[in-house]
Design a protein around this motif. Structure first.
Motif, mmCIF file in Angstrom:
data_model
loop_
_atom_site.group_PDB
_atom_site.id
_atom_site.type_symbol
_atom_site.label_atom_id
_atom_site.label_comp_id
_atom_site.label_asym_id
_atom_site.label_seq_id
_atom_site.Cartn_x
_atom_site.Cartn_y
_atom_site.Cartn_z
ATOM 1 N N TRP A 171 -9.984 43.384 153.945
ATOM 2 C CA TRP A 171 -10.328 44.324 155.180
ATOM 3 C C TRP A 171 -9.083 44.189 155.976
ATOM 4 N N GLN A 172 -8.245 43.131 155.903
ATOM 5 C CA GLN A 172 -6.988 42.942 156.859
ATOM 6 C C GLN A 172 -5.827 43.477 156.149
ATOM 7 N N MET A 173 -5.735 43.639 154.941
ATOM 8 C CA MET A 173 -4.752 44.134 154.119
ATOM 9 C C MET A 173 -4.976 45.656 154.454
ATOM 10 N N ASP A 174 -6.110 46.233 154.196
ATOM 11 C CA ASP A 174 -6.337 47.512 154.130
ATOM 12 C C ASP A 174 -5.872 48.152 155.553
ATOM 13 N N VAL A 181 10.008 42.221 148.255
ATOM 14 C CA VAL A 181 10.047 41.225 149.175
ATOM 15 C C VAL A 181 9.405 41.898 150.471
ATOM 16 N N GLY A 182 8.816 41.162 151.241
ATOM 17 C CA GLY A 182 8.240 41.471 152.534
ATOM 18 C C GLY A 182 7.612 40.291 153.500
ATOM 19 N N GLN A 183 7.690 40.679 154.818
ATOM 20 C CA GLN A 183 7.367 39.888 155.768
ATOM 21 C C GLN A 183 5.748 40.009 156.244
ATOM 22 N N VAL A 184 5.458 38.541 156.124
ATOM 23 C CA VAL A 184 3.739 38.921 156.682
ATOM 24 C C VAL A 184 3.835 38.261 158.018
ATOM 25 N N ILE A 185 3.610 39.200 158.929
ATOM 26 C CA ILE A 185 3.809 38.647 160.399
ATOM 27 C C ILE A 185 2.272 38.761 160.913
ATOM 28 N N ILE A 219 2.369 43.957 157.781
ATOM 29 C CA ILE A 219 2.815 43.786 156.499
ATOM 30 C C ILE A 219 4.256 44.640 156.509
ATOM 31 N N LEU A 220 5.492 43.850 156.572
ATOM 32 C CA LEU A 220 6.672 44.735 156.628
ATOM 33 C C LEU A 220 7.349 44.640 155.450
ATOM 34 N N LEU A 221 7.327 45.580 154.432
ATOM 35 C CA LEU A 221 7.799 45.453 153.295
ATOM 36 C C LEU A 221 9.230 45.943 153.433
ATOM 37 N N ARG A 222 10.195 45.039 152.916
ATOM 38 C CA ARG A 222 11.663 45.098 152.866
ATOM 39 C C ARG A 222 12.299 45.725 151.719
ATOM 40 N N ASN A 223 13.394 46.440 152.012
ATOM 41 C CA ASN A 223 14.441 46.792 150.627
ATOM 42 C C ASN A 223 14.821 45.679 150.257
ATOM 43 N N LEU A 253 7.297 29.657 154.363
ATOM 44 C CA LEU A 253 8.179 30.481 154.893
ATOM 45 C C LEU A 253 7.436 31.998 155.266
ATOM 46 N N PRO A 254 7.849 32.686 156.072
ATOM 47 C CA PRO A 254 7.067 34.027 156.533
ATOM 48 C C PRO A 254 7.455 35.064 155.666
ATOM 49 N N TRP A 255 7.719 34.780 154.248
ATOM 50 C CA TRP A 255 8.153 35.953 153.582
ATOM 51 C C TRP A 255 7.348 35.660 152.230
ATOM 52 N N ALA A 256 6.892 36.977 151.767
ATOM 53 C CA ALA A 256 6.201 37.224 150.414
ATOM 54 C C ALA A 256 7.299 37.800 149.643
ATOM 55 N N CYS A 257 7.888 36.900 148.530
ATOM 56 C CA CYS A 257 8.986 37.118 147.656
ATOM 57 C C CYS A 257 8.538 36.866 146.408
ATOM 58 N N VAL A 258 8.874 38.131 145.453
ATOM 59 C CA VAL A 258 8.593 37.642 144.003
ATOM 60 C C VAL A 258 9.901 38.318 143.213
#
Length: 642
Positions: free
Chosen positions: A106-109, A133-137, A167-171, A276-281
Motif C-alpha cells: 500500500w505504501q509503495m502504491d 538507483v533510487g532514494q527511499v525517503i 521513492i525518488l528514482l535517479r538517473n 544507506l538511504p539508497w536502493a541500488c542494484v
C-alpha cells in the motif's frame, strides 16, 4: 565546526567522477540511440542527402518497458522468521506476514502515485543502463532534519498525503556508487540545480548572501555523498558534472566571468544509521570491475558493434540514392532534331509526337542497389537479434498461426528480458527493506489499508509495529508476475494439480495464484461455508414445514372426497329401500369407518401406516382390497362392471 574535512571528500568525489567517466560516455551513446539522435558523418553533406534513422533502438526499449512495467510486483515475507513461529503459533505468524505485505504494498502504491511512472521508470532504467538507483525517503524523518537545519518543511508535510515514503528514482548517470565484496559502501549523487532550489531546501547563509547580491551562478552542482561514516553535502558553481576545481572561473547572471568560490558546505555530520538511504542494484557481471565493462544494457551490443550507426549510414545512402534519381529521364529521344519530339499529357497515358526519322526509346528501369539493400536488411536483422525479439515489438501473429503457438512464442520471447526482470525485482526488494529499516529506526510504524473480499468491501487497516521489526531477520522476496488471461488459466490449472498431487497447503496454493493475503481468504472462505451451511439448513427446514402442510391438506381433501362418496352411496341404498335407512344385515358387524375402504379395519391405523409420519400407505397392508373392489363404485360414483 565540521567533523570531517571537506577537502578530503571533494577529492573522493573527483575520484569517483573520473572512474565513471568511460561509463558515462557509453551511457550518453545509449541515450542518443534511444532518443534517435543521429547525425551524418563528415563528408556525407551532398544537397540530395536525406537522413535515414532506424527506430530499432527506440522500439526495443519501448517494447521492453511495455512488457515489464505491466507486471505487478508480488511481495512475499517468510513468516518463519517471526517470534510467533518460534513460540509455536504459526497461524499468528502467517497473519502478521500478510499484514506486512499489505502495508508495504500500500505504501509503495501511494509513493508510485506521486508521479504515476515509478514502475515504468524502474524497468526503463534496467533496460537502458542495466542499473537501477533510487532514494527511499522517510518523510517524517526528513521533516525533522529540515526543521533542524532551519528550513521550511511545508512541501514535505504536504507530501505526507501520499504516504510516509517518497521513492525518488535517479538517473544512473547522476549517481556514483562504490561496492565492496560485501555490499554497497558509498553513494555520491551529483545533480545540476539552480541556486534557488538548493537554498529553499538547505537554507544555507553563505549561498543565501550570494543569491541576494546577484553573484550566484545560474547553475550549481549539488554533491550529496553518504557512506557508513558520514554524510557530506556541498555545492559548487557549474553546469556539468566534472572535477571540482576551486579557484576556476564561471559566468554570473549578468554574463561576467568571476572566480569560483570554494565549495559551499551544506551538511557535514556523522551518519547515525546502519544502512544507506539508497536502493541500488547493478546487473551485468562482477568479473570485470571497471564500470563500463560490468554493465550490459539492452542496447549494449548494437552500440559497441556500431550497428546502429552503420545501419543509419547505409540506409541514408540507399534512400538518398532513390531520391536523387527520382527525377532522372525516362526516355531517350533520337534523331537529327530531338527537340522536335514533343510529348502530350492532356489525356490518359499521353502521346508522343515523333517526326519522321526520329524515335523515342524508353530508358531501362533502375531499382535500388541490391547489395546495399541486402546490407541494410541484414543490419536490421542483427539489431533485432541483439536486442529484443520482434514478436514483442509488433505483437503480430504469423499467418494461420494457432493461438497456442503465438502464446508460446510470446513466452519464449519474454525469456530474453529475464535478466532485466530479475534486476527490477531486486530493486523492489531493496526498496521494501529500506521502508522497514526507516520504520524501525524512526520508531514510527507503517500503516496500510486493504479491503475484504466480501460484497461489502469492508476496509481493513494494517500496521507494522516498529518493535516487531528485526533487521537481521527480514526474509523478503519480490516477484514481477504477469497478469494476462492465458497465464491466469495456466496458474489455476497448475495450482489445482499441485493441490491434488502434491498435497500442498491451501495457503501455498493461494500464494501460487498471487493472493497476497491467503490467511484472510481462507478465513473468509470458512465464514462463507458456515453461512452457506446455515442457509442450507434453514431452506431444508422451510421445505420440510411446507411439505408437511401440503400433505396435511391433501389428507383433508381425500377425507372430504371419501365422505362425499359414502354419502352418495348411502343415498342410493336409501332410494332402493323406500327411503328408509337400512342397518347392517343380521349377523354382521358394524360397517367400516368412513376413513378407509371396507375390509381394512382399524388394525391398519397408527403411525406405521401414516405417510405423514413416515409410514407406508394403509393400502399396503392389503393390496387386493382396493376402494373400487370394496365399494363397488369408482371414486366418482359410477358402478363398477361385474
Amino acid at each position: 565546526m565540521a567533523k570531517y574535512d571537506l577537502t578530503q571528500y571533494i577529492e573522493i568525489a573527483n575520484e569517483m567522477v573520473e572512474r565513471f567517466g568511460p561509463l558515462r560516455v557509453l551511457q550518453n551513446k545509449l541515450d542518443r540511440a534511444a532518443r534517435l539522435e543521429w547525425t551524418r558523418p563528415a563528408g556525407m553533406d551532398a544537397p540530395w542527402m536525406r537522413d535515414f534513422k532506424t527506430t530499432a533502438p527506440f522500439d526495443a526499449i519501448k517494447a521492453g518497458v511495455r512488457v515489464l512495467s505491466g507486471l505487478d510486483e508480488k511481495i512475499t515475507i517468510d513468516p518463519y522468521a517471526f517470534t510467533e513461529t518460534i513460540q509455536g503459533n504459526l497461524s499468528a505468524a502467517k497473519l502478521k506476514a500478510n499484514a506486512w505485505e499489505v502495508s508495504l504494498k500500500w505504501q509503495m502504491d501511494r509513493a508510485a502515485r506521486r508521479r504515476a511512472i515509478l514502475r515504468q521508470d524502474v524497468t526503463r532504467s534496467a533496460l537502458m543502463y542495466d542499473e537501477i538507483v533510487g532514494q527511499v525517503i522517510h518523510l517524517p524523518t526528513q521533516i525533522k532534519a529540515i526543521q533542524k537545519l532551519g528550513g521550511n518543511p511545508n512541501r514535505q508535510q504536504a507530501a505526507l498525503r501520499f504516504g510516509d515514503f517518497a521513492i525518488l528514482l535517479r538517473n544512473p548517470k547522476s549517481v556514483y556508487t562504490r561496492y565492496s565484496d560485501y555490499m554497497l559502501e558509498a553513494v555520491l549523487y551529483a545533480a545540476v540545480k539552480t541556486p534557488e532550489d538548493i537554498q529553499s531546501f538547505w537554507n544555507n547563509p553563505e549561498l543565501g548572501k550570494l543569491i541576494e547580491k546577484g553573484e550566484a551562478a545560474k547553475k550549481w552542482i549539488l554533491f550529496d555523498y553518504v557512506d557508513y561514516d558520514c554524510r557530506i553535502v556541498f555545492c559548487y558553481p557549474g553546469d556539468t558534472v566534472q572535477r571540482i576545481n576551486p579557484g576556476g572561473t564561471y559566468a554570473t547572471d549578468d554574463g561576467k566571468e568571476t572566480t569560483a568560490p570554494d565549495a559551499i558546505e551544506l551538511m557535514n555530520e556523522s551518519w547515525e544509521y546502519d544502512f544507506l538511504p539508497w536502493a541500488c542494484v547493478v546487473g551485468g557481471t562482477q568479473l570485470d570491475q571497471s564500470p563500463e565493462n560490468s554493465r550490459f544494457p539492452l542496447l549494449y551490443g548494437i552500440i559497441q558493434a556500431d550497428q546502429w550507426n552503420n545501419t543509419n549510414i547505409m540506409g541514408t545512402l540507399l534512400m538518398s540514392e532513390a531520391i536523387a534519381e527520382a527525377a532522372r529521364p525516362d526516355v531517350a529521344r533520337e534523331g537529327i532534331q530531338p527537340d522536335s519530339i514533343e510529348a502530350t499529357y492532356g489525356q490518359p497515358g499521353g502521346t508522343w509526337d515523333v517526326p519522321s526519322g526520329h524515335k523515342v526509346t524508353p530508358m531501362p528501369e533502375k531499382g535500388l542497389d541490391p547489395a546495399l539493400r541486402e546490407a541494410v536488411d541484414r543490419q536490421l536483422g542483427d539489431m533485432a537479434r541483439a536486442t529484443i525479439p520482434q514478436v514483442l515489438v509488433n505483437a503480430e501473429a504469423l499467418p494461420n498461426e494457432p493461438f497456442a503457438g503465438f502464446n508460446q512464442r510470446i513466452q519464449q520471447a519474454m525469456a530474453s528480458l529475464v535478466p532485466y526482470k530479475f534486476l527490477a525485482e531486486r530493486w523492489f526488494e531493496e526498496a521494501y527493506r529500506l521502508m522497514l529499516y526507516w520504520a524501525k529506526d524512526s520508531n514510527k510504524g507503517i500503516v496500510g489499508y486493504g479491503v475484504s473480499k466480501d460484497s461489502q468491501k469492508t476496509p481493513i487497516a494494517y500496521e507494522i509495529l516498529p518493535e516487531d521489526i528485526d533487521k537481521d531477520a527480514i526474509y523478503l522476496t519480490v516477484e514481477l508476475q504477469t497478469d494476462v488471461p492465458i497465464d491466469r488459466q495456466q496458474k489455476m490449472a497448475t495450482a489445482i494439480q499441485a493441490s491434488k498431487e502434491l498435497k500442498m497447503p491451501t495457503r501455498d496454493i493461494l500464494e501460487m495464484l498471487g493472493d497476497t493475503n491467503p490467511e484472510r481468504t481462507i478465513k473468509e472462505w470458512m465464514q462463507e461455508q458456515l453461512e452457506l451451511s446455515y442457509l442450507g439448513g434453514t431452506l431444508q427446514q422451510i421445505q420440510a414445514d411446507a411439505s408437511g402442510a401440503l400433505q396435511k391438506a391433501a389428507q383433508e381433501m381425500a377425507q372430504q372426497m371419501v365422505q362425499q362418496i359414502m354419502q352418495q352411496a348411502q343415498a342410493q341404498q336409501g332410494q332402493g329401500g323406500g327411503g328408509e335407512e337400512m342397518g347392517p344385515p343380521p349377523g354382521q358387524g358394524p360397517q367400516p369407518e368412513p376413513f378407509g375402504p371396507p375390509g381394512m379395519e382399524g388394525g391398519v391405523e397408527g403411525g406405521m401406516f401414516n405417510p405423514a409420519e413416515g409410514g407406508t400407505p394403509p393400502a399396503g397392508a392389503n393390496p387386493g382390497a382396493t376402494f373400487e373392489g370394496q365399494m363397488g363404485v369408482t371414486r366418482t360414483g359410477e358402478p363398477v362392471a361385474g
